[in-house]
Design a protein around this motif. Structure first.
Motif, PDB file in Angstrom:
ATOM      1  N   TRP A 118      31.628  35.080  43.660  1.00  7.19           N
ATOM      2  CA  TRP A 118      32.410  33.934  44.091  1.00  7.19           C
ATOM      3  C   TRP A 118      33.889  34.236  43.910  1.00  7.19           C
ATOM      4  O   TRP A 118      34.279  35.113  43.150  1.00  7.19           O
ATOM      5  CB  TRP A 118      32.008  32.670  43.337  1.00  7.19           C
ATOM      6  CG  TRP A 118      32.525  32.533  41.953  1.00  7.19           C
ATOM      7  CD1 TRP A 118      33.667  31.900  41.576  1.00  7.19           C
ATOM      8  CD2 TRP A 118      31.945  33.029  40.741  1.00  7.19           C
ATOM      9  NE1 TRP A 118      33.819  31.959  40.217  1.00  7.19           N
ATOM     10  CE2 TRP A 118      32.772  32.650  39.687  1.00  7.19           C
ATOM     11  CE3 TRP A 118      30.801  33.758  40.456  1.00  7.19           C
ATOM     12  CZ2 TRP A 118      32.505  32.987  38.366  1.00  7.19           C
ATOM     13  CZ3 TRP A 118      30.523  34.082  39.153  1.00  7.19           C
ATOM     14  CH2 TRP A 118      31.367  33.696  38.124  1.00  7.19           C
ATOM     15  N   LYS A 119      34.692  33.495  44.651  1.00 10.06           N
ATOM     16  CA  LYS A 119      36.138  33.664  44.597  1.00 10.06           C
ATOM     17  C   LYS A 119      36.722  32.528  43.766  1.00 10.06           C
ATOM     18  O   LYS A 119      36.389  31.365  43.958  1.00 10.06           O
ATOM     19  CB  LYS A 119      36.714  33.645  46.005  1.00 10.06           C
ATOM     20  CG  LYS A 119      38.154  34.018  46.076  1.00 10.06           C
ATOM     21  CD  LYS A 119      38.612  34.124  47.508  1.00 10.06           C
ATOM     22  CE  LYS A 119      40.062  34.545  47.547  1.00 10.06           C
ATOM     23  NZ  LYS A 119      40.544  34.673  48.913  1.00 10.06           N
ATOM     24  N   ASP A 120      37.599  32.890  42.836  1.00  7.64           N
ATOM     25  CA  ASP A 120      38.223  31.944  41.928  1.00  7.64           C
ATOM     26  C   ASP A 120      39.737  32.098  42.043  1.00  7.64           C
ATOM     27  O   ASP A 120      40.227  32.951  42.787  1.00  7.64           O
ATOM     28  CB  ASP A 120      37.756  32.247  40.498  1.00  7.64           C
ATOM     29  CG  ASP A 120      38.003  31.106  39.544  1.00  7.64           C
ATOM     30  OD1 ASP A 120      38.525  30.073  39.976  1.00  7.64           O
ATOM     31  OD2 ASP A 120      37.678  31.260  38.354  1.00  7.64           O
ATOM     32  N   ASP A 121      40.482  31.298  41.303  1.00 14.03           N
ATOM     33  CA  ASP A 121      41.939  31.434  41.291  1.00 14.03           C
ATOM     34  C   ASP A 121      42.363  32.809  40.770  1.00 14.03           C
ATOM     35  O   ASP A 121      43.370  33.356  41.194  1.00 14.03           O
ATOM     36  CB  ASP A 121      42.568  30.349  40.416  1.00 14.03           C
ATOM     37  CG  ASP A 121      42.352  28.964  40.992  1.00 14.03           C
ATOM     38  OD1 ASP A 121      42.127  28.869  42.216  1.00 14.03           O
ATOM     39  OD2 ASP A 121      42.393  27.989  40.222  1.00 14.03           O
ATOM     40  N   ASP A 122      41.583  33.336  39.842  1.00 19.62           N
ATOM     41  CA  ASP A 122      41.904  34.631  39.241  1.00 19.62           C
ATOM     42  C   ASP A 122      41.466  35.810  40.100  1.00 19.62           C
ATOM     43  O   ASP A 122      41.860  36.933  39.852  1.00 19.62           O
ATOM     44  CB  ASP A 122      41.239  34.750  37.863  1.00 19.62           C
ATOM     45  CG  ASP A 122      41.724  33.672  36.915  1.00 19.62           C
ATOM     46  OD1 ASP A 122      42.871  33.225  37.086  1.00 19.62           O
ATOM     47  OD2 ASP A 122      40.962  33.281  36.023  1.00 19.62           O
ATOM     48  N   GLY A 123      40.594  35.606  41.059  1.00 20.47           N
ATOM     49  CA  GLY A 123      40.126  36.696  41.912  1.00 20.47           C
ATOM     50  C   GLY A 123      38.647  36.548  42.215  1.00 20.47           C
ATOM     51  O   GLY A 123      38.073  35.467  42.089  1.00 20.47           O
ATOM     52  N   VAL A 124      38.040  37.644  42.593  1.00 24.60           N
ATOM     53  CA  VAL A 124      36.617  37.661  42.912  1.00 24.60           C
ATOM     54  C   VAL A 124      35.848  37.944  41.632  1.00 24.60           C
ATOM     55  O   VAL A 124      36.210  38.841  40.871  1.00 24.60           O
ATOM     56  CB  VAL A 124      36.306  38.736  43.977  1.00 24.60           C
ATOM     57  CG1 VAL A 124      34.848  38.754  44.328  1.00 24.60           C
ATOM     58  CG2 VAL A 124      37.145  38.490  45.218  1.00 24.60           C
ATOM     59  N   LYS A 125      34.779  37.178  41.404  1.00 25.07           N
ATOM     60  CA  LYS A 125      34.022  37.313  40.155  1.00 25.07           C
ATOM     61  C   LYS A 125      32.534  37.422  40.442  1.00 25.07           C
ATOM     62  O   LYS A 125      32.051  36.963  41.473  1.00 25.07           O
ATOM     63  CB  LYS A 125      34.265  36.106  39.254  1.00 25.07           C
ATOM     64  CG  LYS A 125      35.683  35.968  38.800  1.00 25.07           C
ATOM     65  CD  LYS A 125      35.839  34.793  37.887  1.00 25.07           C
ATOM     66  CE  LYS A 125      37.264  34.690  37.409  1.00 25.07           C
ATOM     67  NZ  LYS A 125      37.450  33.569  36.488  1.00 25.07           N
ATOM     68  N   VAL A 126      31.845  38.009  39.487  1.00 24.79           N
ATOM     69  CA  VAL A 126      30.382  38.084  39.516  1.00 24.79           C
ATOM     70  C   VAL A 126      29.919  37.973  38.068  1.00 24.79           C
ATOM     71  O   VAL A 126      30.629  38.377  37.143  1.00 24.79           O
ATOM     72  CB  VAL A 126      29.897  39.401  40.180  1.00 24.79           C
ATOM     73  CG1 VAL A 126      30.316  40.617  39.385  1.00 24.79           C
ATOM     74  CG2 VAL A 126      28.404  39.389  40.391  1.00 24.79           C
TER      75      VAL A 126
END
Length: 138
Positions: free
Chosen positions: A69-77
């Motif tokens: 998923w994409k968050d304010d901080d970047g792409v995460k898993v």
């Protein structure tokens, strides 16, 4: 008191390259993070098998890689365990009989915490290899 400093120049350059890649090729960037998350899941699973010697139901099978998923901080898993007793193995629990008498405390294995330290040390290499793999396909 010990003091140390971490050189993050290479990591910053890699982050900028991944951000640029995400703007140009969002699907490939998401796939790269999914593959990186799968490698992180492998590390967590290996650490779980190493620390938890007793067979505890489907705990080992329940370690999964989540969606990217994409968050304010970047792409995460994320990597998680969907077993109903995973929190007991991770953090520990009281040992109580049917009458409610407590017989001690079973210490937790802290699998995810210990695996996260290993993942942090290898994360740069994992992302760099995936980045090179993706660029070779493009």
């Amino acid at each position: 008191m010990t003091d140390f400093e971490i050189d993050t120049r290479n990591l910053d350059v890699l982050k900028r390259e991944i951000d640029d890649l995400q703007k140009l090729y969002p699907k490939q960037a998401k796939q790269m993070m999914a593959r990186s998350g799968a490698k992180a899941r492998t590390i967590v699973s290996r650490k779980a098998r190493q620390l938890v010697k007793k067979k505890t139901g489907n705990y080992f099978k329940s370690i999964k890689r989540g969606k990217v998923w994409k968050d304010d901080d970047g792409v995460k898993v994320r990597v998680y365990s969907r077993a109903p007793h995973a929190h007991l193995l991770e953090y520990g629990h009281r040992i109580v009989d049917k009458a409610g008498n407590e017989h001690g405390f079973q210490e937790g294995f802290h699998v995810f915490d210990k695996a996260s330290h290993e993942i942090e040390s290898e994360w740069d290499d994992i992302l760099e290899k995936e980045f090179e793999r993706m660029l070779s396909k493009l």
